[in-house]
Each structure stands twice: as structure tokens, then as C-alpha cells.
Scaffold this motif. Structure first.
Motif, PDB file in Angstrom:
ATOM      1  N   ASP A  54       1.139 -11.899  10.018  1.00 39.04           N
ATOM      2  CA  ASP A  54       2.577 -11.881  10.294  1.00 39.04           C
ATOM      3  C   ASP A  54       3.230 -10.548   9.919  1.00 39.04           C
ATOM      4  O   ASP A  54       4.439 -10.373  10.062  1.00 39.04           O
ATOM      5  N   GLY A  55       2.444  -9.595   9.402  1.00 32.56           N
ATOM      6  CA  GLY A  55       2.951  -8.277   9.066  1.00 32.56           C
ATOM      7  C   GLY A  55       3.707  -8.186   7.755  1.00 32.56           C
ATOM      8  O   GLY A  55       4.228  -7.135   7.417  1.00 32.56           O
ATOM      9  N   SER A  56       3.730  -9.279   6.987  1.00 32.14           N
ATOM     10  CA  SER A  56       4.534  -9.285   5.761  1.00 32.14           C
ATOM     11  C   SER A  56       3.793  -8.744   4.538  1.00 32.14           C
ATOM     12  O   SER A  56       4.401  -8.578   3.479  1.00 32.14           O
ATOM     13  N   TRP A  57       2.499  -8.466   4.669  1.00 30.75           N
ATOM     14  CA  TRP A  57       1.700  -7.945   3.559  1.00 30.75           C
ATOM     15  C   TRP A  57       0.714  -6.912   4.076  1.00 30.75           C
ATOM     16  O   TRP A  57       0.323  -6.941   5.243  1.00 30.75           O
ATOM     17  N   VAL A  58       0.281  -6.031   3.174  1.00 36.49           N
ATOM     18  CA  VAL A  58      -0.800  -5.087   3.450  1.00 36.49           C
ATOM     19  C   VAL A  58      -1.855  -5.296   2.383  1.00 36.49           C
ATOM     20  O   VAL A  58      -1.529  -5.463   1.202  1.00 36.49           O
ATOM     21  N   LEU A  59      -3.112  -5.294   2.778  1.00 41.51           N
ATOM     22  CA  LEU A  59      -4.241  -5.405   1.859  1.00 41.51           C
ATOM     23  C   LEU A  59      -5.050  -4.121   1.951  1.00 41.51           C
ATOM     24  O   LEU A  59      -5.353  -3.658   3.051  1.00 41.51           O
ATOM     25  N   THR A  60      -5.377  -3.531   0.783  1.00 42.46           N
ATOM     26  CA  THR A  60      -6.215  -2.334   0.760  1.00 42.46           C
ATOM     27  C   THR A  60      -7.467  -2.596  -0.062  1.00 42.46           C
ATOM     28  O   THR A  60      -7.449  -3.404  -0.997  1.00 42.46           O
ATOM     29  N   ALA A  61      -8.555  -1.914   0.285  1.00 44.05           N
ATOM     30  CA  ALA A  61      -9.837  -2.046  -0.409  1.00 44.05           C
ATOM     31  C   ALA A  61     -10.322  -0.652  -0.773  1.00 44.05           C
ATOM     32  O   ALA A  61     -10.296   0.259   0.062  1.00 44.05           O
ATOM     33  N   SER A  62     -10.791  -0.487  -2.029  1.00 42.57           N
ATOM     34  CA  SER A  62     -11.064   0.867  -2.511  1.00 42.57           C
ATOM     35  C   SER A  62     -12.384   1.020  -3.247  1.00 42.57           C
ATOM     36  O   SER A  62     -12.942   0.062  -3.796  1.00 42.57           O
ATOM     37  N   GLU A  63     -12.812   2.267  -3.300  1.00 40.42           N
ATOM     38  CA  GLU A  63     -13.973   2.677  -4.087  1.00 40.42           C
ATOM     39  C   GLU A  63     -13.757   2.395  -5.579  1.00 40.42           C
ATOM     40  O   GLU A  63     -14.710   2.230  -6.333  1.00 40.42           O
ATOM     41  N   ASP A  64     -12.500   2.303  -6.008  1.00 40.47           N
ATOM     42  CA  ASP A  64     -12.191   2.081  -7.430  1.00 40.47           C
ATOM     43  C   ASP A  64     -12.421   0.633  -7.885  1.00 40.47           C
ATOM     44  O   ASP A  64     -12.043   0.262  -8.978  1.00 40.47           O
ATOM     45  N   ARG A  65     -13.046  -0.167  -7.024  1.00 38.14           N
ATOM     46  CA  ARG A  65     -13.398  -1.563  -7.302  1.00 38.14           C
ATOM     47  C   ARG A  65     -12.200  -2.498  -7.249  1.00 38.14           C
ATOM     48  O   ARG A  65     -12.245  -3.603  -7.764  1.00 38.14           O
ATOM     49  N   THR A  66     -11.086  -2.058  -6.636  1.00 38.84           N
ATOM     50  CA  THR A  66      -9.931  -2.944  -6.528  1.00 38.84           C
ATOM     51  C   THR A  66      -9.551  -3.192  -5.078  1.00 38.84           C
ATOM     52  O   THR A  66      -9.756  -2.355  -4.203  1.00 38.84           O
ATOM     53  N   ALA A  67      -8.994  -4.373  -4.870  1.00 42.08           N
ATOM     54  CA  ALA A  67      -8.285  -4.707  -3.642  1.00 42.08           C
ATOM     55  C   ALA A  67      -6.846  -4.952  -4.081  1.00 42.08           C
ATOM     56  O   ALA A  67      -6.612  -5.570  -5.129  1.00 42.08           O
ATOM     57  N   ARG A  68      -5.912  -4.426  -3.335  1.00 37.82           N
ATOM     58  CA  ARG A  68      -4.510  -4.552  -3.719  1.00 37.82           C
ATOM     59  C   ARG A  68      -3.698  -5.106  -2.563  1.00 37.82           C
ATOM     60  O   ARG A  68      -3.941  -4.783  -1.402  1.00 37.82           O
ATOM     61  N   CYS A 127       0.926 -15.722  -3.261  1.00 41.85           N
ATOM     62  CA  CYS A 127       1.710 -14.609  -3.800  1.00 41.85           C
ATOM     63  C   CYS A 127       2.879 -15.089  -4.644  1.00 41.85           C
ATOM     64  O   CYS A 127       3.210 -14.513  -5.650  1.00 41.85           O
ATOM     65  N   GLN A 128       3.497 -16.194  -4.233  1.00 43.66           N
ATOM     66  CA  GLN A 128       4.603 -16.718  -5.030  1.00 43.66           C
ATOM     67  C   GLN A 128       4.124 -17.157  -6.395  1.00 43.66           C
ATOM     68  O   GLN A 128       4.789 -16.930  -7.397  1.00 43.66           O
ATOM     69  N   VAL A 129       2.951 -17.752  -6.467  1.00 49.41           N
ATOM     70  CA  VAL A 129       2.400 -18.190  -7.749  1.00 49.41           C
ATOM     71  C   VAL A 129       1.963 -16.993  -8.565  1.00 49.41           C
ATOM     72  O   VAL A 129       2.171 -16.935  -9.760  1.00 49.41           O
ATOM     73  N   GLY A 130       1.340 -15.977  -7.893  1.00 51.07           N
ATOM     74  CA  GLY A 130       0.762 -14.847  -8.606  1.00 51.07           C
ATOM     75  C   GLY A 130       1.751 -13.782  -9.033  1.00 51.07           C
ATOM     76  O   GLY A 130       1.446 -12.969  -9.893  1.00 51.07           O
ATOM     77  N   CYS A 178       3.110  -2.627  -5.020  1.00 48.17           N
ATOM     78  CA  CYS A 178       1.874  -3.387  -5.195  1.00 48.17           C
ATOM     79  C   CYS A 178       2.227  -4.692  -5.897  1.00 48.17           C
ATOM     80  O   CYS A 178       2.796  -4.678  -6.989  1.00 48.17           O
ATOM     81  N   THR A 179       1.901  -5.819  -5.274  1.00 47.14           N
ATOM     82  CA  THR A 179       2.269  -7.117  -5.843  1.00 47.14           C
ATOM     83  C   THR A 179       1.104  -7.836  -6.508  1.00 47.14           C
ATOM     84  O   THR A 179       1.329  -8.757  -7.275  1.00 47.14           O
ATOM     85  N   GLN A 180      -0.122  -7.413  -6.203  1.00 45.40           N
ATOM     86  CA  GLN A 180      -1.290  -8.081  -6.780  1.00 45.40           C
ATOM     87  C   GLN A 180      -2.479  -7.137  -6.735  1.00 45.40           C
ATOM     88  O   GLN A 180      -2.658  -6.412  -5.769  1.00 45.40           O
ATOM     89  N   THR A 181      -3.290  -7.156  -7.796  1.00 44.06           N
ATOM     90  CA  THR A 181      -4.512  -6.358  -7.849  1.00 44.06           C
ATOM     91  C   THR A 181      -5.683  -7.260  -8.196  1.00 44.06           C
ATOM     92  O   THR A 181      -5.585  -8.071  -9.116  1.00 44.06           O
TER      93      THR A 181
END
Length: 99
Positions: free
Chosen positions: A46-60, A94-97, A69-72
Motif C-alpha cells: 500500500d506504499g505506507s512503509w519501506v523495508l531495507t535490508a543491509s550488510e550491517d545485519r539489520t532490516a529496518r 507496527c502499532q504494537v511495536g 525508522c520505526t523498527q529495526t
């Protein structure tokens, strides 16, 4: 592209992901809390969030309108891909987190 086609999302070796306006070529937001190459980035269906994946071992998870950034999530190794699943009840999570 965003689901409505109004934005382009890119991932980069410069440790950022960016949202661009495809008409003007201007950067609307830069997501820059990663500490390694951003391998992949995706809009939610729905375009309301973006998810990224990284070499730093995190998804945000990011708010694409504010760039916040709302969650890591941290993994044991580099994260190579970012994708949303259509059955994921993401808004409820997301509302819970969120703090």
C-alpha cells in the motif's frame, strides 16, 4: 517504484536507501541509519512503509513520508533481500511495536 508510481526507491553501497521523484529526479528522502551496504529496499503493497535490508545485519522499517525508522530487526548475518508479503498484517504489528 511505489505502488502508485509516484516514487522510485533505491538501495546503495553508500549505506543509504533513497526515495526519488521520477519526474524531477530529486531525492525526497534519504534513509541513513544503516552501517553497511543496503542490499535491497521495498515498498509495502500500500506504499505506507519501506523495508531495507543491509550488510550491517539489520532490516529496518521506515515511514516513507517522514523518513523515520520505526523498527529495526537484527540478524546473525548480512541480510540480502527485502520484501513484504501480502498476507502480513503489518499495520497491526507496527502499532504494537512502536514506542
Amino acid at each position: 517504484f511505489s505502488p502508485d508510481g509516484s516514487s522510485v526507491l533505491t538501495a546503495s553501497a553508500d549505506e543509504t536507501a533513497k526515495i526519488w521523484d521520477p519526474k524531477t529526479g530529486e531525492c525526497a528522502h534519504t534513509f541513513k541509519e544503516h552501517e553497511g551496504t543496503v542490499h535491497s529496499a521495498a515498498f509495502s503493497p500500500d506504499g505506507s512503509w519501506v523495508l531495507t535490508a543491509s550488510e550491517d545485519r539489520t532490516a529496518r522499517i521506515w515511514n516513507p513520508k517522514t523518513g523515520e525508522c520505526t523498527q529495526t530487526f537484527t540478524a546473525a548475518a548480512s541480510i540480502q533481500g527485502a520484501a513484504f508479503h501480502e498476507l502480513l498484517l503489518f499495520g497491526q504489528y507496527c502499532q504494537v511495536g512502536e514506542s
